[in-house]
Write a protein that holds these residues in place. Sequence first.
Motif, PDB file in Angstrom:
ATOM      1  N   ARG A   1     -13.636  11.420 -11.470  1.00 58.98           N
ATOM      2  CA  ARG A   1     -12.978  10.177 -10.331  1.00 58.98           C
ATOM      3  C   ARG A   1     -11.524  10.607  -9.739  1.00 58.98           C
ATOM      4  NH1 ARG A   1     -16.615   7.458  -7.940  1.00 58.98           N
ATOM      5  NH2 ARG A   1     -14.293   6.285  -7.040  1.00 58.98           N
TER       6      ARG A   1
ATOM      7  N   GLU B   1     -11.492  13.888  -9.334  1.00 57.01           N
ATOM      8  CA  GLU B   1     -12.140  14.989  -8.564  1.00 57.01           C
ATOM      9  C   GLU B   1     -11.960  14.042  -7.334  1.00 57.01           C
ATOM     10  OE1 GLU B   1     -15.318  16.795  -9.570  1.00 57.01           O
ATOM     11  OE2 GLU B   1     -14.348  18.056 -11.340  1.00 57.01           O
ATOM     12  N   ARG B   2     -12.391  13.257  -7.348  1.00 53.07           N
ATOM     13  CA  ARG B   2     -12.552  12.780  -5.377  1.00 53.07           C
ATOM     14  C   ARG B   2     -11.362  11.738  -5.081  1.00 53.07           C
ATOM     15  NH1 ARG B   2     -16.962   8.560  -3.240  1.00 53.07           N
ATOM     16  NH2 ARG B   2     -15.320   6.603  -2.715  1.00 53.07           N
ATOM     17  N   ALA B   3     -10.745  12.014  -5.978  1.00 55.24           N
ATOM     18  CA  ALA B   3      -8.819  10.883  -5.970  1.00 55.24           C
ATOM     19  C   ALA B   3      -8.948  11.966  -5.231  1.00 55.24           C
ATOM     20  CB  ALA B   3      -8.325  10.701  -6.870  1.00 55.24           C
TER      21      ALA B   3
ATOM     22  N   GLN C   1      -9.735  14.759  -3.457  1.00 59.46           N
ATOM     23  CA  GLN C   1     -10.723  15.622  -2.426  1.00 59.46           C
ATOM     24  C   GLN C   1     -10.736  14.638  -1.526  1.00 59.46           C
ATOM     25  OE1 GLN C   1     -14.340  16.697  -4.241  1.00 59.46           O
ATOM     26  NE2 GLN C   1     -13.262  18.235  -4.992  1.00 59.46           N
ATOM     27  N   ASP C   2     -10.596  12.647  -1.683  1.00 59.84           N
ATOM     28  CA  ASP C   2     -10.848  12.061  -0.170  1.00 59.84           C
ATOM     29  C   ASP C   2      -9.740  11.182  -0.382  1.00 59.84           C
ATOM     30  OD1 ASP C   2     -13.476  13.127  -0.742  1.00 59.84           O
ATOM     31  OD2 ASP C   2     -14.156  10.772  -1.260  1.00 59.84           O
ATOM     32  N   HIS C   3      -8.674  11.028  -1.133  1.00 60.40           N
ATOM     33  CA  HIS C   3      -7.214  10.376  -1.108  1.00 60.40           C
ATOM     34  C   HIS C   3      -6.448  11.015  -1.191  1.00 60.40           C
ATOM     35  CE1 HIS C   3     -10.224   7.081  -1.463  1.00 60.40           C
ATOM     36  NE2 HIS C   3     -11.348   7.372  -2.404  1.00 60.40           N
TER      37      HIS C   3
ATOM     38  N   SER D   1      -0.353   7.910  -1.039  1.00 61.76           N
ATOM     39  CA  SER D   1      -1.269   7.147  -1.628  1.00 61.76           C
ATOM     40  C   SER D   1      -1.203   7.318  -3.379  1.00 61.76           C
ATOM     41  CB  SER D   1      -2.291   7.738  -1.113  1.00 61.76           C
ATOM     42  OG  SER D   1      -2.131   9.744  -1.296  1.00 61.76           O
TER      43      SER D   1
END
Length: 243
Positions: A34, A36-38, A40-42, A161
């Motif tokens: 999660r 990593e996703r934050a 990369q995407d956020h 963010s």
Amino acid sequence: MYDLLHPVMRASAVLGGPSLEAYLLARHRAIDARLERAIQDHAVTQVIEVAAGLSPRGWRFASRYGERVTYIEADLPAMAARKRRALERIGSLSDHHRVVELDALAGSDPSDPASLAAVAAQLDGDRGVAIITEGLVGYLPTDAMLAMWSRFAATLSGFPSSCYISDLHLGSVANPAVHAFRVALSAFVRGRVYLHFDDAADAEARLRECGFATASVRPAGQLVTLPGDPGSTLAHILEASTR
Ligand SMILES: C[S@@+](CC[C@H](N)C(=O)[O-])C[C@H]1O[C@@H](n2cnc3c(N)ncnc32)[C@H](O)[C@@H]1O
């Protein structure tokens, strides 16, 4: 305690029961995924890991993302000193990978250097921030944890963010083996281990009351592919954001 329980856990795994290792790996990998996703995407490029202990996550993320991410590992003074020495030996410390002293229970007065507010004041206000806790909230009384969550939300709302990611134990998945483990863990840490919420909806509602705009609590297995050991199904991960 992990070593002491190893024979019991081996026997449990052979008999198809849960193991501590699978549980710990599940929560650790799901939080990694999660975060990593934050990143990369956020647009999260700054991380404060509260109560980081000797977790290798900061070192792994600092190695992977280099100057693109600022990773701050925070803990109480003795553990912070120990972690700093370990990272010095590895050669990982830099402006982008730091260890600071922080008391998760300190109030929100930024003149207190051990407060989250003081640590967050060192960050770039134009870049996104993630706060991580792993293996902390179960040791805090509910009121102290909710007050900490409110400080997290107030701090994160000052950034463009943000997200808060943590493991969380839920009462609804606590079977007799989990209860026995909690009793053993309480004795080992000489303090109570708390199950704050029965289910995900209860926890999500409290996160929103603490000031988060969105909140979800999901089984780690929904967030990352895990081995079949039932221990991995006991881990839940919360994600909350102020936007
Ligand atoms: C079970 S360890 C978890 C460490 C690490 N997050 C991990 O998953 O391996 C709990 C950590 O919480 C830290 N801790 C306990 N109370 C704290 C507080 N009030 N403020 C900051 N850290 C605290 C301890 O020093 C310890 O490093």
